[in-house]
Scaffold this active site. Structure first.
Site, mmCIF file in Angstrom:
data_model
loop_
_atom_site.group_PDB
_atom_site.id
_atom_site.type_symbol
_atom_site.label_atom_id
_atom_site.label_comp_id
_atom_site.label_asym_id
_atom_site.label_seq_id
_atom_site.Cartn_x
_atom_site.Cartn_y
_atom_site.Cartn_z
ATOM 1 N N PRO A 2 -1.156 -0.875 -0.745
ATOM 2 C CA PRO A 2 -0.646 -0.557 0.587
ATOM 3 C C PRO A 2 0.877 -0.568 0.614
ATOM 4 O O PRO A 2 1.522 -1.329 -0.100
ATOM 5 C CB PRO A 2 -1.226 -1.667 1.456
ATOM 6 C CG PRO A 2 -1.471 -2.795 0.516
ATOM 7 C CD PRO A 2 -1.889 -2.154 -0.767
ATOM 8 N N GLU A 3 1.438 0.306 1.447
ATOM 9 C CA GLU A 3 2.880 0.316 1.619
ATOM 10 C C GLU A 3 3.271 -0.754 2.638
ATOM 11 O O GLU A 3 2.432 -1.310 3.349
ATOM 12 C CB GLU A 3 3.335 1.714 2.040
ATOM 13 C CG GLU A 3 2.798 2.798 1.106
ATOM 14 C CD GLU A 3 3.820 3.843 0.710
ATOM 15 O OE1 GLU A 3 5.003 3.684 1.044
ATOM 16 O OE2 GLU A 3 3.438 4.815 0.042
ATOM 17 N N LYS A 52 5.867 -6.103 0.789
ATOM 18 C CA LYS A 52 4.415 -6.108 0.628
ATOM 19 C C LYS A 52 3.849 -7.522 0.580
ATOM 20 O O LYS A 52 2.677 -7.705 0.242
ATOM 21 C CB LYS A 52 4.037 -5.336 -0.631
ATOM 22 C CG LYS A 52 4.511 -3.877 -0.573
ATOM 23 C CD LYS A 52 4.132 -3.083 -1.814
ATOM 24 C CE LYS A 52 4.659 -1.654 -1.703
ATOM 25 N NZ LYS A 52 4.263 -0.806 -2.842
ATOM 26 N N ARG A 299 3.692 5.765 -12.454
ATOM 27 C CA ARG A 299 3.323 6.229 -11.116
ATOM 28 C C ARG A 299 3.553 7.726 -11.017
ATOM 29 O O ARG A 299 4.481 8.278 -11.618
ATOM 30 C CB ARG A 299 4.150 5.512 -10.041
ATOM 31 C CG ARG A 299 4.033 3.995 -10.034
ATOM 32 C CD ARG A 299 2.662 3.524 -9.589
ATOM 33 N NE ARG A 299 2.348 3.938 -8.224
ATOM 34 C CZ ARG A 299 2.733 3.278 -7.132
ATOM 35 N NH1 ARG A 299 3.477 2.180 -7.251
ATOM 36 N NH2 ARG A 299 2.399 3.705 -5.928
#
Length: 309
Positions: A2-3, A52, A299
Site C-alpha cells: 500500500p502507498e 507506510k 520495481r
C-alpha cells in the site's frame, strides 16, 4: 504494497473506531501473543502514520501524546507486501461516515464489500477469527483484524523515534522545512531520481503509482541522477506529491491522470486513472509518444520518453 495515503486513512479509521476505548486485544495466530497481552485492556489513543508506518499508542488512562513520546506502549505495524486490515461490525461500527468505510479491507487492495450499501445488521456477532490473524482489536460493535504484516510489534517511545529517524519527510505531513529537506536529500545522491522517490529514507510514503505519475506530471526523467535534477524541478515534484497523495487520502483511491487527459470513453481503468502507470505501449496523453516500461531496483518503472527527456 500500500502507498502512504492508505496507511494515513487506516490511522484515521482505527482512531475513529477505537480511540478512547479499552479494546479487547488478542492474537489468534499466536505470533503476537505477548504484545497483545501487554496492550489488552489499555486505552487506545489516536493513531498516527508516517509514510507506510502505522503507530497507535495505548496507555493505562486517557492522555494526549505526540508521536514517539515516552509513556505509552506503541503498536507499530508495517503492512509490507501482503498485510491488510479487515473490519466487521454492526451498523454503528461500520457507518458511511467512518474513514475507509464502507470499504471492509485496508491494505494491499481496498475493495467494496458486496452489499455494504444495503447492509443492515441487528444482532451482530464477531466472526471466528481466521488462524492467520496476527492481532484482533475488538469493541462492543465491531472488530479489526490484521493479517500478513511485515512488522507488528510493541515499541516504547525510544523505539518509535528510532524508526522515524530512518524515514524521510512524509508529503502527507508536509512540515515546514520538509520541501527543502527532500530537495537536499535527492540532490546529494547520484542514484536515479526514480529510485530515490521510492527510497523511504528520502521521502516516506510514495509507492510505484505516485512515483510514475508525479514524475510525469512535472516532466522529470526517472533515469536522471538525483544530483542532476534542479532544485526548482524537485520543488515542483514535492508539491505534486503533496497534492496527489492528499487527494488519495481524501478520496480513498489513486487518480493521478490529470483531469484534462481523462478520456470520455476510457479503454479500461488504467486509462481512466493513470497518466503513465500501467500504460506500457499506449500513447502518452500529452505528446503521443508510446509509454515505456523497464525495471528499476526490482520495481516496474513507467515513463514517457517524449515528455520526460
Amino acid at each position: 504494497m500500500p502507498e502512504g495515503h492508505t496507511v494515513h486513512r487506516l490511522a484515521g479509521a482505527l482512531t475513529e473506531l477505537f480511540s478512547g476505548l479499552r479494546p479487547k486485544i488478542t492474537s489468534p495466530q499466536g505470533r503476537f501473543a505477548q504484545g497483545a497481552a501487554k496492550l489488552d485492556g489499555q486505552v487506545a489513543l489516536p493513531a498516527e502514520a508516517w509514510g507506510k508506518h502505522f503507530f497507535m499508542p495505548f496507555a493505562p488512562e486517557p492522555m494526549t501524546v505526540e508521536l514517539g513520546e515516552d509513556g505509552p506502549d506503541w503498536l507499530h505495524v508495517h503492512l509490507g507486501l501482503y498485510g491488510s486490515w479487515s473490519f466487521d461490525g454492526d451498523t454503528e461500527f461500520i457507518a458511511e461516515d467512518t474513514i475507509g468505510a464502507p470499504r471492509r479491507k485496508i491494505g494491499e487492495q481496498e475493495k467494496l464489500a458486496e452489499g455494504d450499501d444495503e447492509r443492515v445488521m441487528t444482532d451482530w456477532e464477531p466472526p471466528i477469527p481466521r488462524d492467520t490473524v496476527r492481532i484482533r482489536l475488538a469493541q462492543e460493535h465491531g472488530i479489526a483484524d490484521l493479517t500478513g504484516p511485515n512488522q507488528c510489534r510493541v515499541l516504547d517511545g525510544s523505539g518509535v523515534r528510532t524508526v522515524l529517524k530512518r524515514l524521510g519527510p512524509d508529503p502527507l505531513r508536509n512540515y515546514p522545512g520538509d520541501r527543502a529537506r527532500f530537495i537536499s536529500l535527492v540532490r546529494k545522491r547520484r542514484v536515479p531520481v526514480g529510485q530515490l522517490v521510492l527510497d523511504q529514507a528520502v521521502t516516506a510514503g510514495p509507492g510505484n503509482i505516485y512515483r510514475a505519475d508525479c514524475l510525469f506530471r512535472v516532466g522529470i526523467n526517472p533515469l536522471r541522477p538525483g544530483n542532476r535534477v534542479s532544485e526548482a524541478r524537485l520543488g515542483l515534484l514535492w508539491d505534486d506529491l503533496v497534492s496527489a497523495m492528499n487527494e488519495g487520502k481524501r478520496d480513498g483511491i489513486i487518480l493521478t491522470n490529470p483531469p484534462e487527459y481523462v478520456p470520455e470513453d476510457p479503454a479500461d481503468e488504467d486509462d481512466r486513472r493513470f497518466a503513465v502507470y500501467h500504460r506500457t505501449g499506449r500513447a502518452c496523453w500529452r505528446c503521443g509518444t508510446k509509454i515505456v516500461e523497464s525495471d528499476m531496483a526490482g520495481r516496474r518503472l513507467f515513463w514517457c520518453p517524449g515528455c520526460q527527456r
